[in-house]
Motif scaffolding. Structure first.
Motif, short mmCIF file in Angstrom:
data_model
loop_
_atom_site.label_atom_id
_atom_site.label_comp_id
_atom_site.label_asym_id
_atom_site.label_seq_id
_atom_site.Cartn_x
_atom_site.Cartn_y
_atom_site.Cartn_z
N SER A 289 0.84 -1.21 0.00
CA SER A 289 0.00 0.00 0.00
C SER A 289 0.87 1.26 0.00
O SER A 289 0.62 2.20 0.75
N ARG A 290 1.92 1.22 -0.79
CA ARG A 290 2.85 2.35 -1.00
C ARG A 290 3.70 2.68 0.22
O ARG A 290 4.31 3.73 0.28
N ARG A 291 3.72 1.77 1.23
CA ARG A 291 4.60 2.01 2.39
C ARG A 291 5.68 0.94 2.44
O ARG A 291 5.37 -0.25 2.41
N PRO A 292 6.95 1.36 2.54
CA PRO A 292 8.02 0.36 2.64
C PRO A 292 7.90 -0.41 3.95
O PRO A 292 7.66 0.19 5.00
N PHE A 293 8.06 -1.72 3.88
CA PHE A 293 7.91 -2.61 5.03
C PHE A 293 9.29 -2.81 5.67
O PHE A 293 10.22 -3.23 5.00
N ARG A 294 9.40 -2.48 6.96
CA ARG A 294 10.65 -2.68 7.70
C ARG A 294 11.85 -1.96 7.06
O ARG A 294 12.95 -2.52 6.95
N LEU A 295 11.60 -0.73 6.63
CA LEU A 295 12.66 0.04 5.95
C LEU A 295 13.89 0.21 6.84
O LEU A 295 15.03 0.02 6.39
N ALA A 296 13.67 0.56 8.11
CA ALA A 296 14.82 0.79 9.01
C ALA A 296 15.70 -0.45 9.08
O ALA A 296 16.94 -0.36 9.03
N ILE B 48 10.82 6.92 -5.33
CA ILE B 48 10.71 5.84 -6.32
C ILE B 48 9.33 5.18 -6.21
O ILE B 48 8.71 4.81 -7.20
N ILE B 49 8.83 5.04 -4.97
CA ILE B 49 7.49 4.46 -4.78
C ILE B 49 6.45 5.36 -5.48
O ILE B 49 5.60 4.87 -6.22
N ALA B 50 6.58 6.66 -5.26
CA ALA B 50 5.59 7.60 -5.82
C ALA B 50 5.62 7.61 -7.35
O ALA B 50 4.60 7.83 -7.99
N ARG B 51 6.79 7.35 -7.94
CA ARG B 51 6.92 7.41 -9.40
C ARG B 51 6.56 6.09 -10.09
O ARG B 51 6.69 5.98 -11.30
N ASN B 52 6.17 5.09 -9.32
CA ASN B 52 5.77 3.81 -9.92
C ASN B 52 4.31 3.51 -9.58
O ASN B 52 3.79 4.01 -8.58
N GLU B 53 3.68 2.69 -10.46
CA GLU B 53 2.22 2.59 -10.42
C GLU B 53 1.63 1.71 -9.33
O GLU B 53 0.61 2.05 -8.74
N SER B 54 2.28 0.58 -9.07
CA SER B 54 1.63 -0.42 -8.22
C SER B 54 1.51 0.05 -6.77
O SER B 54 2.37 0.77 -6.27
N GLU B 55 0.45 -0.40 -6.12
CA GLU B 55 0.29 -0.16 -4.69
C GLU B 55 1.31 -1.00 -3.92
O GLU B 55 1.94 -0.52 -2.98
N ASP B 56 1.45 -2.26 -4.35
CA ASP B 56 2.44 -3.16 -3.74
C ASP B 56 3.61 -3.29 -4.70
O ASP B 56 3.43 -3.64 -5.87
N GLN B 57 4.79 -3.01 -4.23
CA GLN B 57 5.98 -3.02 -5.08
C GLN B 57 7.10 -3.76 -4.35
O GLN B 57 7.03 -3.97 -3.15
N TYR B 58 8.12 -4.19 -5.11
CA TYR B 58 9.36 -4.51 -4.40
C TYR B 58 10.48 -3.68 -4.98
O TYR B 58 10.61 -3.54 -6.18
N LEU B 59 11.22 -3.07 -4.07
CA LEU B 59 12.30 -2.17 -4.46
C LEU B 59 13.61 -2.94 -4.46
O LEU B 59 13.85 -3.76 -3.56
N TYR B 60 14.42 -2.66 -5.44
CA TYR B 60 15.75 -3.24 -5.54
C TYR B 60 16.76 -2.11 -5.45
O TYR B 60 16.77 -1.21 -6.29
N LEU B 61 17.57 -2.09 -4.38
CA LEU B 61 18.62 -1.06 -4.19
C LEU B 61 19.96 -1.71 -4.47
O LEU B 61 20.22 -2.81 -3.94
N HIS B 62 20.80 -1.05 -5.22
CA HIS B 62 22.04 -1.68 -5.69
C HIS B 62 23.16 -0.64 -5.65
O HIS B 62 23.00 0.45 -6.19
N ILE B 63 24.23 -0.97 -4.96
CA ILE B 63 25.37 -0.04 -4.84
C ILE B 63 26.63 -0.78 -5.24
O ILE B 63 26.92 -1.85 -4.71
N THR B 64 27.38 -0.20 -6.19
CA THR B 64 28.66 -0.81 -6.56
C THR B 64 29.80 0.15 -6.24
O THR B 64 29.57 1.33 -5.96
N ARG B 65 31.02 -0.38 -6.31
CA ARG B 65 32.19 0.44 -5.98
C ARG B 65 32.52 1.42 -7.10
O ARG B 65 33.53 2.10 -7.05
N GLY B 66 31.68 1.52 -8.11
CA GLY B 66 31.83 2.57 -9.11
C GLY B 66 32.62 2.14 -10.34
O GLY B 66 32.90 0.96 -10.54
N VAL B 67 32.98 3.14 -11.13
CA VAL B 67 33.60 2.90 -12.44
C VAL B 67 35.09 3.20 -12.35
O VAL B 67 35.48 4.29 -11.92
#
Ligand code: PDD
Length: 286
Positions: A37-44, A75-94
Protein backbone atom coordinates in the motif's frame (compact mmCIF):
# COMPACT_ATOMS: atom_id res chain seq x y z
CA UNK A 1 10.87 4.80 -13.38
CA UNK A 2 14.24 4.04 -11.85
CA UNK A 3 16.83 6.05 -9.93
CA UNK A 4 20.45 6.10 -11.11
CA UNK A 5 23.19 8.26 -9.58
CA UNK A 6 21.05 11.28 -8.77
CA UNK A 7 18.45 11.13 -11.56
CA UNK A 8 15.07 9.53 -12.07
CA UNK A 9 14.41 8.13 -15.55
CA UNK A 10 12.59 5.37 -17.44
CA UNK A 11 14.56 2.13 -17.14
CA UNK A 12 15.09 2.03 -20.92
CA UNK A 13 17.15 5.21 -20.67
CA UNK A 14 19.42 4.04 -17.85
CA UNK A 15 23.05 3.44 -18.87
CA UNK A 16 26.02 2.04 -16.91
CA UNK A 17 29.64 2.23 -18.17
CA UNK A 18 31.05 -1.23 -18.92
CA UNK A 19 33.91 -0.58 -16.48
CA UNK A 20 31.50 -0.40 -13.56
CA UNK A 21 32.95 -2.72 -10.91
CA UNK A 22 29.52 -4.26 -10.47
CA UNK A 23 29.68 -5.42 -14.10
CA UNK A 24 33.37 -6.39 -14.05
CA UNK A 25 33.74 -7.95 -10.56
CA UNK A 26 30.26 -8.18 -9.04
CA UNK A 27 31.75 -5.70 -6.54
CA UNK A 28 28.67 -4.37 -4.79
CA UNK A 29 25.77 -5.05 -2.45
CA UNK A 30 21.99 -4.87 -2.69
CA UNK A 31 18.69 -4.88 -0.81
CA UNK A 32 15.19 -6.02 -1.72
CA UNK A 33 12.47 -4.11 0.16
CA UNK A 34 8.77 -4.96 -0.05
CA UNK A 35 6.27 -2.10 -0.28
CA UNK A 36 2.65 -2.63 0.74
CA UNK A 37 0.00 0.00 0.00
CA UNK A 38 2.85 2.35 -1.00
CA UNK A 39 4.60 2.01 2.39
CA UNK A 40 8.02 0.36 2.64
CA UNK A 41 7.91 -2.61 5.03
CA UNK A 42 10.65 -2.68 7.70
CA UNK A 43 12.66 0.04 5.95
CA UNK A 44 14.82 0.79 9.01
CA UNK A 45 15.82 -2.88 9.26
CA UNK A 46 16.63 -3.09 5.54
CA UNK A 47 18.78 0.05 5.76
CA UNK A 48 20.59 -1.39 8.78
CA UNK A 49 21.34 -4.60 6.87
CA UNK A 50 22.46 -2.51 3.89
CA UNK A 51 24.94 -0.74 6.19
CA UNK A 52 26.22 -4.12 7.43
CA UNK A 53 26.67 -5.32 3.83
CA UNK A 54 28.52 -2.11 2.91
CA UNK A 55 30.74 -2.51 5.99
CA UNK A 56 31.32 -6.13 4.93
CA UNK A 57 32.78 -5.02 1.58
CA UNK A 58 34.45 -1.87 3.03
CA UNK A 59 32.41 0.57 0.95
CA UNK A 60 31.32 3.86 2.52
CA UNK A 61 27.57 4.34 2.59
CA UNK A 62 26.95 7.02 -0.07
CA UNK A 63 23.77 8.26 1.65
CA UNK A 64 22.36 8.92 5.12
CA UNK A 65 19.30 6.93 6.15
CA UNK A 66 17.22 10.11 5.73
CA UNK A 67 18.42 10.42 2.14
CA UNK A 68 17.75 6.72 1.45
CA UNK A 69 14.24 7.11 2.91
CA UNK A 70 13.59 10.08 0.67
CA UNK A 71 14.83 8.20 -2.44
CA UNK A 72 12.66 5.22 -1.49
CA UNK A 73 9.63 7.50 -1.06
CA UNK A 74 10.24 9.12 -4.45
CA UNK A 75 10.71 5.84 -6.32
CA UNK A 76 7.49 4.46 -4.78
CA UNK A 77 5.59 7.60 -5.82
CA UNK A 78 6.92 7.41 -9.40
CA UNK A 79 5.77 3.81 -9.92
CA UNK A 80 2.22 2.59 -10.42
CA UNK A 81 1.63 -0.42 -8.22
CA UNK A 82 0.29 -0.16 -4.69
CA UNK A 83 2.44 -3.16 -3.74
CA UNK A 84 5.98 -3.02 -5.08
CA UNK A 85 9.36 -4.51 -4.40
CA UNK A 86 12.30 -2.17 -4.46
CA UNK A 87 15.75 -3.24 -5.54
CA UNK A 88 18.62 -1.06 -4.19
CA UNK A 89 22.04 -1.68 -5.69
CA UNK A 90 25.37 -0.04 -4.84
CA UNK A 91 28.66 -0.81 -6.56
CA UNK A 92 32.19 0.44 -5.98
CA UNK A 93 31.83 2.57 -9.11
CA UNK A 94 33.60 2.90 -12.44
CA UNK A 95 37.38 2.44 -12.68
CA UNK A 96 40.13 0.88 -14.80
CA UNK A 97 40.04 -2.87 -14.20
CA UNK A 98 42.16 -3.75 -11.18
CA UNK A 99 41.04 -5.99 -8.31
CA UNK A 100 42.22 -3.61 -5.57
CA UNK A 101 39.89 -0.77 -4.55
CA UNK A 102 40.15 2.30 -6.80
CA UNK A 103 40.78 5.68 -5.14
CA UNK A 104 38.49 8.70 -5.39
CA UNK A 105 35.70 6.90 -7.24
CA UNK A 106 31.99 7.59 -6.69
CA UNK A 107 29.87 4.51 -6.00
CA UNK A 108 27.11 3.66 -8.47
CA UNK A 109 23.64 3.82 -6.89
CA UNK A 110 20.69 2.23 -8.65
CA UNK A 111 17.10 1.75 -7.43
CA UNK A 112 14.28 0.09 -9.34
CA UNK A 113 10.75 -0.92 -8.49
CA UNK A 114 8.69 -3.85 -9.72
CA UNK A 115 5.11 -4.83 -8.91
CA UNK A 116 4.98 -7.16 -5.89
CA UNK A 117 2.63 -10.06 -6.46
CA UNK A 118 1.57 -12.16 -3.49
CA UNK A 119 2.29 -15.89 -3.89
CA UNK A 120 -0.69 -17.52 -5.69
CA UNK A 121 -3.34 -18.92 -3.31
CA UNK A 122 -3.11 -22.36 -4.99
CA UNK A 123 0.60 -22.59 -4.14
CA UNK A 124 -0.08 -21.63 -0.53
CA UNK A 125 -2.79 -24.30 -0.40
CA UNK A 126 -0.68 -27.08 -1.95
CA UNK A 127 2.76 -26.03 -0.75
CA UNK A 128 5.83 -26.08 -2.96
CA UNK A 129 8.59 -28.56 -3.78
CA UNK A 130 12.22 -28.08 -2.85
CA UNK A 131 15.39 -30.04 -3.44
CA UNK A 132 18.55 -30.18 -1.34
CA UNK A 133 22.21 -29.87 -2.19
CA UNK A 134 25.57 -28.95 -0.68
CA UNK A 135 26.05 -25.30 0.17
CA UNK A 136 29.11 -24.51 -1.97
CA UNK A 137 29.05 -20.73 -1.45
CA UNK A 138 31.73 -18.62 0.22
CA UNK A 139 31.93 -18.03 3.99
CA UNK A 140 30.40 -14.52 4.01
CA UNK A 141 26.81 -15.41 3.14
CA UNK A 142 25.73 -12.74 5.65
CA UNK A 143 26.73 -10.05 3.12
CA UNK A 144 23.96 -9.31 0.62
CA UNK A 145 26.45 -9.23 -2.26
CA UNK A 146 25.42 -8.71 -5.88
CA UNK A 147 27.89 -11.44 -6.92
CA UNK A 148 25.22 -14.15 -6.84
CA UNK A 149 26.62 -16.77 -9.22
CA UNK A 150 26.52 -19.62 -6.67
CA UNK A 151 22.93 -18.70 -5.71
CA UNK A 152 21.97 -18.47 -9.38
CA UNK A 153 23.37 -21.96 -10.11
CA UNK A 154 21.84 -23.42 -6.95
CA UNK A 155 18.37 -22.05 -7.62
CA UNK A 156 18.49 -23.14 -11.26
CA UNK A 157 19.01 -26.70 -9.95
CA UNK A 158 15.60 -26.37 -8.28
CA UNK A 159 13.97 -25.04 -11.45
CA UNK A 160 15.53 -27.87 -13.52
CA UNK A 161 14.03 -30.35 -11.04
CA UNK A 162 10.59 -28.70 -11.27
CA UNK A 163 10.97 -27.30 -7.74
CA UNK A 164 10.73 -23.80 -6.28
CA UNK A 165 13.76 -23.69 -4.00
CA UNK A 166 17.06 -25.41 -3.22
CA UNK A 167 17.68 -25.99 0.49
CA UNK A 168 21.37 -25.87 1.32
CA UNK A 169 23.37 -28.12 3.64
CA UNK A 170 26.83 -27.48 5.02
CA UNK A 171 28.64 -30.22 6.98
CA UNK A 172 25.41 -31.93 7.97
CA UNK A 173 23.55 -28.74 8.94
CA UNK A 174 20.89 -26.75 7.12
CA UNK A 175 21.93 -23.19 6.29
CA UNK A 176 19.20 -21.55 4.17
CA UNK A 177 17.65 -21.59 0.70
CA UNK A 178 19.33 -20.32 -2.49
CA UNK A 179 17.17 -17.17 -2.19
CA UNK A 180 15.27 -17.59 1.10
CA UNK A 181 15.59 -18.57 4.76
CA UNK A 182 14.28 -21.95 5.88
CA UNK A 183 12.50 -22.92 9.11
CA UNK A 184 11.91 -26.48 10.35
CA UNK A 185 9.02 -27.61 12.56
CA UNK A 186 9.86 -30.54 14.88
CA UNK A 187 7.83 -31.60 17.94
CA UNK A 188 5.51 -28.60 17.39
CA UNK A 189 8.56 -26.33 17.82
CA UNK A 190 9.76 -23.83 15.24
CA UNK A 191 13.49 -24.32 14.63
CA UNK A 192 15.59 -21.59 13.01
CA UNK A 193 19.30 -21.75 12.18
CA UNK A 194 21.24 -19.03 14.03
CA UNK A 195 22.28 -15.90 12.17
CA UNK A 196 25.97 -16.15 11.35
CA UNK A 197 28.34 -15.90 8.40
CA UNK A 198 26.74 -18.96 6.75
CA UNK A 199 23.38 -17.35 5.96
CA UNK A 200 21.74 -14.08 5.08
CA UNK A 201 20.10 -12.50 8.15
CA UNK A 202 16.63 -12.33 6.62
CA UNK A 203 14.29 -9.50 7.50
CA UNK A 204 11.30 -11.84 7.07
CA UNK A 205 13.14 -14.41 9.26
CA UNK A 206 13.27 -11.77 12.03
CA UNK A 207 9.58 -10.94 11.64
CA UNK A 208 8.66 -14.63 11.92
CA UNK A 209 10.73 -15.09 15.08
CA UNK A 210 9.30 -11.90 16.62
CA UNK A 211 5.78 -13.11 15.87
CA UNK A 212 6.57 -16.53 17.36
CA UNK A 213 7.88 -14.88 20.54
CA UNK A 214 4.96 -12.45 20.79
CA UNK A 215 2.42 -15.26 20.38
CA UNK A 216 4.21 -17.79 22.60
CA UNK A 217 4.85 -20.23 19.77
CA UNK A 218 7.59 -22.63 20.95
CA UNK A 219 10.74 -21.78 19.03
CA UNK A 220 14.46 -22.45 19.18
CA UNK A 221 17.24 -20.63 17.36
CA UNK A 222 20.00 -23.23 16.98
CA UNK A 223 21.79 -25.31 14.38
CA UNK A 224 19.40 -27.65 12.58
CA UNK A 225 20.75 -30.99 11.41
CA UNK A 226 20.07 -32.61 8.05
CA UNK A 227 18.28 -35.41 9.92
CA UNK A 228 15.94 -32.93 11.66
CA UNK A 229 15.22 -31.31 8.31
CA UNK A 230 14.48 -34.62 6.60
CA UNK A 231 12.17 -35.79 9.42
CA UNK A 232 10.44 -32.41 9.89
CA UNK A 233 6.70 -32.10 10.48
CA UNK A 234 6.80 -28.93 8.39
CA UNK A 235 9.30 -26.86 6.40
CA UNK A 236 8.76 -23.16 5.73
CA UNK A 237 10.58 -20.75 3.48
CA UNK A 238 10.64 -16.99 3.99
CA UNK A 239 11.72 -13.99 1.94
CA UNK A 240 10.69 -10.42 1.34
CA UNK A 241 9.06 -11.28 -1.99
CA UNK A 242 7.60 -14.72 -1.07
CA UNK A 243 6.68 -13.88 2.55
CA UNK A 244 6.03 -17.30 4.15
CA UNK A 245 5.48 -20.42 2.06
CA UNK A 246 5.09 -24.08 3.02
CA UNK A 247 7.52 -26.62 1.50
CA UNK A 248 5.51 -29.83 1.23
CA UNK A 249 7.88 -31.97 -0.86
CA UNK A 250 11.62 -32.32 -0.32
CA UNK A 251 13.73 -34.28 -2.82
CA UNK A 252 10.51 -35.81 -4.16
CA UNK A 253 9.30 -37.06 -0.74
CA UNK A 254 6.41 -35.60 1.26
CA UNK A 255 7.30 -33.32 4.19
CA UNK A 256 5.25 -34.55 7.19
CA UNK A 257 1.89 -35.54 5.77
CA UNK A 258 2.66 -33.69 2.53
CA UNK A 259 0.25 -30.82 3.23
CA UNK A 260 0.82 -27.33 4.62
CA UNK A 261 0.67 -27.74 8.40
CA UNK A 262 -0.75 -25.86 11.39
CA UNK A 263 2.48 -23.92 12.07
CA UNK A 264 2.40 -22.54 8.53
CA UNK A 265 -1.30 -21.65 8.80
CA UNK A 266 -0.75 -19.82 12.09
CA UNK A 267 2.41 -17.92 11.06
CA UNK A 268 0.95 -17.02 7.68
CA UNK A 269 -2.12 -15.51 9.35
CA UNK A 270 -0.06 -13.69 11.98
CA UNK A 271 2.20 -12.31 9.25
CA UNK A 272 -0.74 -11.03 7.21
CA UNK A 273 -2.32 -9.42 10.29
CA UNK A 274 0.98 -7.87 11.28
CA UNK A 275 1.49 -6.43 7.79
CA UNK A 276 -1.92 -4.79 7.90
CA UNK A 277 -1.32 -3.35 11.37
CA UNK A 278 2.12 -2.03 10.54
CA UNK A 279 0.96 -0.46 7.32
CA UNK A 280 -1.98 1.17 9.04
CA UNK A 281 -0.50 2.31 12.32
CA UNK A 282 3.26 1.94 11.92
CA UNK A 283 3.28 0.23 15.33
CA UNK A 284 5.67 -2.46 16.55
CA UNK A 285 4.88 -6.09 17.40
CA UNK A 286 3.51 -7.11 20.86
N1 PDD B 1 16.49 -12.72 -1.38
N2 PDD B 1 18.67 -15.83 2.00
C1 PDD B 1 19.03 -15.49 0.75
C2 PDD B 1 20.23 -16.14 0.15
C3 PDD B 1 18.27 -14.53 0.04
O1 PDD B 1 18.64 -14.18 -1.20
C4 PDD B 1 17.12 -13.96 0.65
C5 PDD B 1 16.27 -12.94 -0.05
C6 PDD B 1 16.78 -14.35 1.95
C7 PDD B 1 15.59 -13.78 2.68
O2 PDD B 1 15.86 -12.49 3.18
P1 PDD B 1 14.70 -11.40 3.34
O3 PDD B 1 13.64 -12.00 4.23
O4 PDD B 1 15.35 -10.24 3.98
O5 PDD B 1 14.17 -11.13 1.96
C8 PDD B 1 17.59 -15.28 2.60
C9 PDD B 1 15.90 -11.61 -2.05
C10 PDD B 1 14.42 -11.52 -1.93
C11 PDD B 1 16.41 -11.56 -3.48
O6 PDD B 1 17.60 -11.75 -3.65
O7 PDD B 1 15.62 -11.29 -4.41
Amino acid sequence: MIYLNGDFMPIEEARIPVLDRGFIFGDGVYEVIPVYSRRPFRLAEHLLRLQDSLDGIRLLNPHSNEHWSSLVEQIIARNESEDQYLYLHITRGVAKRDHAFPKGVMPTVFIMSNPLLAPPKELLASGVSAITTDDNRWLRCDIKAISLLPNVLLRQMAVDAGAVETVLLREGFMTEGAASNIFVVKNETLLAPPKNHLMLPGITYDVVLELAAAHKIPNEVRTVSEYEMRTAQELLLTSSTKEIMPITRLDGKPVGDGKPGPMFALLYQLYQNYKVTVMRDAVSIS
